[in-house]
Design an enzyme around this catalytic site. Structure first.
Site, short mmCIF file in Angstrom:
data_model
loop_
_atom_site.label_atom_id
_atom_site.label_comp_id
_atom_site.label_asym_id
_atom_site.label_seq_id
_atom_site.Cartn_x
_atom_site.Cartn_y
_atom_site.Cartn_z
CB CYS A 85 -1.00 -0.05 1.15
SG CYS A 85 -2.43 0.97 0.80
CG HIS A 176 -3.41 -3.18 3.92
ND1 HIS A 176 -2.46 -2.58 4.72
CD2 HIS A 176 -3.99 -2.18 3.22
CE1 HIS A 176 -2.47 -1.28 4.52
NE2 HIS A 176 -3.39 -1.01 3.62
CD GLU A 178 -0.61 -5.47 6.01
OE1 GLU A 178 -0.45 -6.03 4.90
OE2 GLU A 178 -0.94 -4.27 6.11
N1 GLN Z 1 -3.50 6.29 0.63
C1 GLN Z 1 -2.28 6.01 1.32
C2 GLN Z 1 -1.11 6.65 0.64
O1 GLN Z 1 -1.09 6.87 -0.52
C3 GLN Z 1 -2.01 4.51 1.44
C4 GLN Z 1 -3.02 3.88 2.31
C5 GLN Z 1 -2.54 2.63 2.98
O2 GLN Z 1 -1.35 2.37 3.08
N2 GLN Z 1 -3.47 1.89 3.49
O3 GLN Z 1 -0.15 6.91 1.31
#
Ligand code: GLN
Length: 196
Positions: A85, A176, A178
């Site tokens: 992410c 995610h 995890e």
């Molecule tokens: N929207 C976040 C970003 O771009 C990422 C969100 C997340 O890691 N769950 O930093």
């Protein structure tokens, strides 16, 4: 010899990644030969065999990477990196937000918050190359990857864009892995790095 996996602990869901790597190691009976730790100092990075960059807020994590001197140790790190992410945003060659200073370790462009407000958080079953059944993925304000370079292996996509990629030993996921009890992608990363 004990292999060491460090989860970058500047911001984000650090303990979930530590637990996921430990449970992946247990699957192989490797928990004694794999140490999983939170990384809080740049000097620790060269002593690791793999690094995970968790989800969180990429703008914040990027600022803290620069502020605390993690940028060069991460760019020079020779082991595999597992990025989820916000971590996937940081690994990119370029990012659609000037507040993020990307590490440029993987050859794609990251688009932040690519699913819009309607789909800020959602779950979906994603087909991943090399996995025998789809991965139930949790997306939270997730990015996508675009314009992958030649060295990139695309593992999975959504209509909005690419959500899972590999380049050498590095893996980047916009969701995610995890969260939930499916260690297959953590296991795959550990195998790619030769750690289990
Ligand atoms: N929207 C976040 C970003 O771009 C990422 C969100 C997340 O890691 N769950 O930093």
């Amino acid at each position: 010899m004990v292999a060491r996996i460090g989860v970058l602990a500047l911001q984000g869901d650090v303990s979930e990644h530590i637990d996921a790597f430990r449970s992946a190691a247990r699957t192989f009976g490797s928990e004694a030969s794999l140490e999983v730790l939170a990384v809080r100092k740049p000097a620790e990075i060269p002593h690791l065999d793999a690094v995970a960059i968790p989800g969180g807020e990429s703008t914040t994590i990027s600022r803290l990477i620069d502020k605390f001197g993690f940028y060069s140790p991460l760019v020079e790190f020779e082991g595999g990196m597992f990025a989820t992410c916000a971590g996937m945003v940081l690994m990119a060659r370029e990012v659609d937000d000037p507040r993020v200073h990307p590490l440029g370790l993987m050859d794609y462009a990251a688009k932040r918050n690519a699913f819009g407000r309607q789909r800020e958080s959602f779950e979906a079953d994603i087909g991943i190359a090399g996995l025998d059944r789809p991965f139930h993925a949790v997306f939270i304000r997730a990015p996508v990857a675009e314009h992958p370079g030649n060295g990139i292996k695309v593992l999975g996509s959504c209509p909005e864009g690419i959500v899972a990629l590999e380049q050498g030993r590095h893996m980047a996921l916009s969701f995610h892995p995890e969260l939930g009890n499916d260690p297959r992608l953590h296991i795959r990363f550990l195998k790619n790095c030769g750690l289990v």
